[in-house]
Design a protein around this motif. Structure first.
Motif, short mmCIF file in Angstrom:
data_model
loop_
_atom_site.label_atom_id
_atom_site.label_comp_id
_atom_site.label_asym_id
_atom_site.label_seq_id
_atom_site.Cartn_x
_atom_site.Cartn_y
_atom_site.Cartn_z
N LYS A 144 8.07 6.70 12.72
CA LYS A 144 9.16 7.33 11.97
C LYS A 144 10.48 6.65 12.34
N ALA A 145 11.49 6.88 11.52
CA ALA A 145 12.80 6.26 11.72
C ALA A 145 13.38 6.58 13.10
N ARG A 146 13.17 7.79 13.56
CA ARG A 146 13.69 8.19 14.88
C ARG A 146 13.15 7.27 15.97
N LYS A 147 11.85 7.01 15.95
CA LYS A 147 11.21 6.14 16.94
C LYS A 147 11.74 4.71 16.82
N SER A 180 23.16 8.71 10.68
CA SER A 180 24.18 9.54 11.33
C SER A 180 23.57 10.80 11.92
N ARG A 181 22.65 11.43 11.18
CA ARG A 181 21.97 12.63 11.69
C ARG A 181 21.13 12.29 12.92
N LEU A 182 20.41 11.16 12.86
CA LEU A 182 19.59 10.74 14.01
C LEU A 182 20.46 10.53 15.24
N ARG A 183 21.57 9.86 15.06
CA ARG A 183 22.47 9.60 16.20
C ARG A 183 22.94 10.89 16.83
N LYS A 184 23.31 11.86 16.00
CA LYS A 184 23.77 13.15 16.52
C LYS A 184 22.65 13.86 17.27
N GLU A 185 21.44 13.86 16.71
CA GLU A 185 20.31 14.53 17.35
C GLU A 185 19.97 13.89 18.69
N ILE A 186 20.01 12.61 18.76
CA ILE A 186 19.65 11.90 20.00
C ILE A 186 20.70 12.10 21.08
N LEU A 187 21.96 12.20 20.69
CA LEU A 187 23.04 12.41 21.66
C LEU A 187 23.06 13.82 22.22
#
Length: 188
Positions: A144-147, A180-187
């Motif tokens: 997935k994109a997150r990985k 942008s959503r992924l960056r926020k979730e990971i931070l």
């Protein structure tokens, strides 16, 4: 940096590396400059000393799709065009200021005639290009994109913030909004 890179393969002699370096020409690229553009024939290989470069193609709709990002310490070329001497369908562009060491194809080919070590080295380079392509394809098909984003953060943490959001999103195969959503979730 390039000397260490070439030595790391344990194939080339010091003299062969010196011969190679004597044929290299430094080239600086400003942000936005092109190493090669679609429709031209690539007749050189470059080593990225510093900076970040993206490789992209333009779809019929006009949308640019970034499919490769090259970081310092790596070789760079429009590989298919370089091999076939046919016009390339890709563009290679500096994302940041870039310092390259460039060697034209003819002198590099001449090196292969002077030593079998160069043939072995270039064979390994071709194999590495294939492996990187396969890894990227499998990553897109399997993960997935997150990985994919986390892998990039793990392997290139010093450079990731220098890549404009739209290029990074395209490289990851997602929209800028999703990134942008992924960056926020990971931070968090």
């Amino acid at each position: 940096m390039i000397r260490e890179y070439l030595q790391s393969f344990n194939i080339l002699t010091s003299s062969e590396i010196d011969d190679f370096l004597a044929l290299c020409t430094p080239r600086e690229m400003n942000k936005g400059d092109f190493f090669i553009q679609e429709g031209k024939i690539c007749r050189e290989v470059a080593f990225v000393n510093s900076g970040i470069v993206r490789t992209f193609f333009t779809q019929e709709s006009g949308e640019e799709v970034t499919y490769c990002i090259t970081f310092p310490g790596a070789l760079l070329t429009a590989y298919s065009s370089y091999i076939t001497a046919q016009p390339t369908v890709e563009n290679i562009q500096a994302i940041t200021a870039v310092e390259l060491l460039v060697i034209p194809k003819a002198p590099l080919t001449a090196l292969t005639q002077s030593s079998v070590n160069w043939i072995t080295f270039l064979k390994i380079m071709a194999e590495q290009q294939y492996i990187e392509l396969e890894k990227r394809l499998l990553l897109f098909q399997k993960e997935k994109a997150r990985k994919r984003y986390q892998d990039l953060l793990t392997h290139q943490p010093d450079y990731i913030r220098q890549i404009p959001l739209q290029y990074l999103a395209s490289y990851l195969g997602i929209t800028a909004r999703h990134l942008s959503r992924l960056r926020k979730e990971i931070l968090l």
